[in-house]
Write an enzyme that holds these catalytic residues in place. Structure first.
Site, PDB file in Angstrom:
ATOM      1  N   ARG A 191      21.406   6.603 -26.942  1.00  0.00           N
ATOM      2  CA  ARG A 191      21.865   5.926 -25.717  1.00  0.00           C
ATOM      3  C   ARG A 191      20.745   5.114 -25.070  1.00  0.00           C
ATOM      4  NH1 ARG A 191      23.069  11.232 -22.575  1.00  0.00           N
ATOM      5  NH2 ARG A 191      21.085  11.602 -23.652  1.00  0.00           N
ATOM      6  N   GLN A 232       6.627   9.119   1.124  1.00  0.00           N
ATOM      7  CA  GLN A 232       7.357   7.848   1.252  1.00  0.00           C
ATOM      8  C   GLN A 232       7.367   7.126  -0.076  1.00  0.00           C
ATOM      9  OE1 GLN A 232       6.617   5.377   4.814  1.00  0.00           O
ATOM     10  NE2 GLN A 232       6.322   3.591   3.476  1.00  0.00           N
ATOM     11  N   ASP A 233       8.529   6.580  -0.426  1.00  0.00           N
ATOM     12  CA  ASP A 233       8.660   5.737  -1.622  1.00  0.00           C
ATOM     13  C   ASP A 233       8.795   4.288  -1.172  1.00  0.00           C
ATOM     14  OD1 ASP A 233      10.603   7.843  -3.902  1.00  0.00           O
ATOM     15  OD2 ASP A 233       8.501   7.218  -3.969  1.00  0.00           O
ATOM     16  N   ASN A 234       8.061   3.411  -1.818  1.00  0.00           N
ATOM     17  CA  ASN A 234       8.156   1.974  -1.517  1.00  0.00           C
ATOM     18  C   ASN A 234       8.621   1.224  -2.751  1.00  0.00           C
ATOM     19  OD1 ASN A 234       7.075   2.468   1.027  1.00  0.00           O
ATOM     20  ND2 ASN A 234       4.977   2.068   0.371  1.00  0.00           N
ATOM     21  N   HIS A 274      -4.755  -4.268  -0.566  1.00  0.00           N
ATOM     22  CA  HIS A 274      -4.331  -3.626   0.660  1.00  0.00           C
ATOM     23  C   HIS A 274      -4.891  -2.210   0.823  1.00  0.00           C
ATOM     24  CE1 HIS A 274      -0.612  -6.450   0.706  1.00  0.00           C
ATOM     25  NE2 HIS A 274      -1.754  -7.073   0.929  1.00  0.00           N
ATOM     26  N   LYS A 282      -1.756   6.420  -3.538  1.00  0.00           N
ATOM     27  CA  LYS A 282      -0.531   5.806  -4.074  1.00  0.00           C
ATOM     28  C   LYS A 282      -0.336   6.181  -5.530  1.00  0.00           C
ATOM     29  CE  LYS A 282      -1.482   1.960  -1.003  1.00  0.00           C
ATOM     30  NZ  LYS A 282      -2.036   0.628  -0.827  1.00  0.00           N
ATOM     31  N   HIS A 316      -5.802  -1.592  -3.128  1.00  0.00           N
ATOM     32  CA  HIS A 316      -4.814  -1.756  -4.198  1.00  0.00           C
ATOM     33  C   HIS A 316      -4.147  -3.125  -4.132  1.00  0.00           C
ATOM     34  CE1 HIS A 316      -0.704  -1.256  -5.993  1.00  0.00           C
ATOM     35  NE2 HIS A 316      -1.508  -1.013  -7.008  1.00  0.00           N
ATOM     36  N   TYR A 340       6.298   2.522  -5.645  1.00  0.00           N
ATOM     37  CA  TYR A 340       5.125   3.376  -5.496  1.00  0.00           C
ATOM     38  C   TYR A 340       5.306   4.378  -4.366  1.00  0.00           C
ATOM     39  CZ  TYR A 340       3.905  -0.382  -2.244  1.00  0.00           C
ATOM     40  OH  TYR A 340       3.930  -1.328  -1.254  1.00  0.00           O
ATOM     41  N   ASP A 396      -2.880  -1.324   8.904  1.00  0.00           N
ATOM     42  CA  ASP A 396      -2.686  -1.942   7.592  1.00  0.00           C
ATOM     43  C   ASP A 396      -3.550  -3.188   7.518  1.00  0.00           C
ATOM     44  OD1 ASP A 396      -0.098  -3.907   6.109  1.00  0.00           O
ATOM     45  OD2 ASP A 396      -1.293  -2.339   5.131  1.00  0.00           O
ATOM     46  N   LYS A 426      -0.750 -12.990   5.202  1.00  0.00           N
ATOM     47  CA  LYS A 426      -1.796 -11.948   5.329  1.00  0.00           C
ATOM     48  C   LYS A 426      -2.750 -12.010   4.145  1.00  0.00           C
ATOM     49  CE  LYS A 426      -0.575  -7.643   4.338  1.00  0.00           C
ATOM     50  NZ  LYS A 426       0.059  -6.288   4.427  1.00  0.00           N
ATOM     51  N   ASP A 427      -2.215 -12.135   2.943  1.00  0.00           N
ATOM     52  CA  ASP A 427      -3.074 -12.117   1.749  1.00  0.00           C
ATOM     53  C   ASP A 427      -3.792 -13.444   1.532  1.00  0.00           C
ATOM     54  OD1 ASP A 427      -0.843  -9.926  -0.131  1.00  0.00           O
ATOM     55  OD2 ASP A 427      -2.353  -9.525   1.417  1.00  0.00           O
TER      56      ASP A 427
HETATM   57  C1  LIG Z   1       3.817  -1.561   3.218  1.00  0.00           C
HETATM   58  C2  LIG Z   1       4.975  -1.573   4.168  1.00  0.00           C
HETATM   59  C3  LIG Z   1       5.518  -2.754   4.642  1.00  0.00           C
HETATM   60  N1  LIG Z   1       6.579  -2.718   5.505  1.00  0.00           N
HETATM   61  C4  LIG Z   1       7.133  -3.994   5.965  1.00  0.00           C
HETATM   62  C5  LIG Z   1       6.154  -4.861   6.737  1.00  0.00           C
HETATM   63  C6  LIG Z   1       6.574  -6.269   6.397  1.00  0.00           C
HETATM   64  O1  LIG Z   1       7.579  -6.693   7.307  1.00  0.00           O
HETATM   65  C7  LIG Z   1       7.192  -6.157   5.009  1.00  0.00           C
HETATM   66  C8  LIG Z   1       6.271  -6.631   3.911  1.00  0.00           C
HETATM   67  O2  LIG Z   1       5.043  -5.934   4.048  1.00  0.00           O
HETATM   68  P1  LIG Z   1       3.779  -6.408   3.206  1.00  0.00           P
HETATM   69  O3  LIG Z   1       3.699  -7.904   3.225  1.00  0.00           O
HETATM   70  O4  LIG Z   1       2.595  -5.607   3.672  1.00  0.00           O
HETATM   71  O5  LIG Z   1       4.194  -5.925   1.729  1.00  0.00           O
HETATM   72  P2  LIG Z   1       3.238  -6.021   0.453  1.00  0.00           P
HETATM   73  O6  LIG Z   1       2.417  -7.256   0.485  1.00  0.00           O
HETATM   74  O7  LIG Z   1       4.121  -5.752  -0.707  1.00  0.00           O
HETATM   75  O8  LIG Z   1       2.230  -4.803   0.648  1.00  0.00           O
HETATM   76  C9  LIG Z   1       2.205  -3.683  -0.233  1.00  0.00           C
HETATM   77  O9  LIG Z   1       1.697  -4.105  -1.447  1.00  0.00           O
HETATM   78  C10 LIG Z   1       0.421  -3.648  -1.891  1.00  0.00           C
HETATM   79  C11 LIG Z   1       0.302  -3.890  -3.371  1.00  0.00           C
HETATM   80  C12 LIG Z   1       0.128  -2.250  -1.539  1.00  0.00           C
HETATM   81  O10 LIG Z   1      -0.540  -1.505  -2.265  1.00  0.00           O
HETATM   82  C13 LIG Z   1       0.494  -1.819  -0.205  1.00  0.00           C
HETATM   83  O11 LIG Z   1       0.885  -0.456  -0.241  1.00  0.00           O
HETATM   84  C14 LIG Z   1       1.501  -2.578   0.534  1.00  0.00           C
HETATM   85  O12 LIG Z   1       0.748  -3.110   1.601  1.00  0.00           O
HETATM   86  O13 LIG Z   1       7.488  -4.764   4.822  1.00  0.00           O
HETATM   87  C15 LIG Z   1       7.131  -1.539   5.932  1.00  0.00           C
HETATM   88  O14 LIG Z   1       8.076  -1.525   6.732  1.00  0.00           O
HETATM   89  N2  LIG Z   1       6.601  -0.351   5.485  1.00  0.00           N
HETATM   90  C16 LIG Z   1       5.554  -0.323   4.615  1.00  0.00           C
HETATM   91  O15 LIG Z   1       5.121   0.786   4.226  1.00  0.00           O
END
Ligand SMILES: Cc1cn([C@H]2C[C@H](O)[C@@H](COP(=O)(O)OP(=O)(O)O[C@H]3O[C@H](C)C(=O)[C@H](O)[C@H]3O)O2)c(=O)[nH]c1=O
Length: 187
Positions: A23, A46-48, A62, A72, A119, A132, A143, A169-170
């Site tokens: 399967r 927490q799971d993201n 980050h 993570k 990370h 993650y 953050d 941000k980045d």
């Molecule tokens: C991380 C996070 C974000 N958010 C909200 C805040 C913003 O409105 C939106 C996007 O957030 P951000 O631009 O920080 O997402 P990424 O750029 O994917 O950041 C992540 O990606 C890199 C690779 C990582 O390792 C970090 O754990 C994490 O910062 O999600 C939340 O509500 N909860 C959260 O835990």
């Protein structure tokens, strides 16, 4: 489970077994006891999940400042990324150094990122989904983003800034030279 201790203390790459049959396959992608036996005793709460439409999407580098620092456990469920971890812990023999690891839905590889490490990843395919676990809640005020293409870190992401898809941000991360790390190995 395939385990590899990478060149930054505490950073572990693991590949859970896949039980294939006609399967497809089944895999246990997380088991707290199995990870504790490897010395990964993070209390993930927490799971993201992030979906990136384009190849060449860079997210990182980050971290969250204390008391919201996060460990993570990162994996890719669709597509492929080059995952980057930078040691930002004073006192670490690998301080300022980085590792790179290719994570993909097909290789099933995961990376454990200890607290005190930065990370990030760059997507190697369009339509990539990264999942993650983190062991501390999101703290928007703590953050932060360190400049992914910082010349002192000298990370080869395989992509130029002009070609990368970045958040605001980045695109404006903290320079390593200006970064006062709050982390110490062993904290
Ligand atoms: C991380 C996070 C974000 N958010 C909200 C805040 C913003 O409105 C939106 C996007 O957030 P951000 O631009 O920080 O997402 P990424 O750029 O994917 O950041 C992540 O990606 C890199 C690779 C990582 O390792 C970090 O754990 C994490 O910062 O999600 C939340 O509500 N909860 C959260 O835990």
């Amino acid at each position: 489970m395939q385990i590899e201790h990478l060149d930054i203390p505490g950073v572990i790459q693991l590949i859970p077994p896949r039980y294939g049959d006609h399967r497809g396959y089944f895999s246990v992608t997380y088991n707290r006891k199995d990870l504790a036996a490897l010395g990964i005793d993070a209390d993930f709460g927490q799971d993201n999940q992030s979906w990136s439409a384009a190849a060449g999407t860079v997210r990182g580098l980050h971290f969250q400042r204390p008391p919201a620092e996060q460990a993570k456990l990162v994996r890719v469920v669709q597509g492929r990324v080059l995952d980057i971890v930078v040691d930002a812990r004073r006192g670490s023999p690998a301080f300022g150094q980085h590792i790179k690891s290719e994570l993909s839905a097909s290789n099933g590889a995961q990376i454990f990122v200890p607290r005190g490490c930065l990370h990030g990843f760059v997507t190697l395919e369009a339509d990539t989904i990264v999942q993650y676990k983190v062991d501390n809640d999101y703290a928007p005020g703590l953050d932060a983003s360190l400049r992914w293409d910082d010349p002192e870190l000298a990370i080869d992401w395989g992509i130029e800034r002009s070609a990368a898809t970045l958040s605001e941000k980045d695109a404006n991360g903290i320079a390593w030279a200006d970064f006062e790390t709050p982390f110490r190995l062993g904290d």
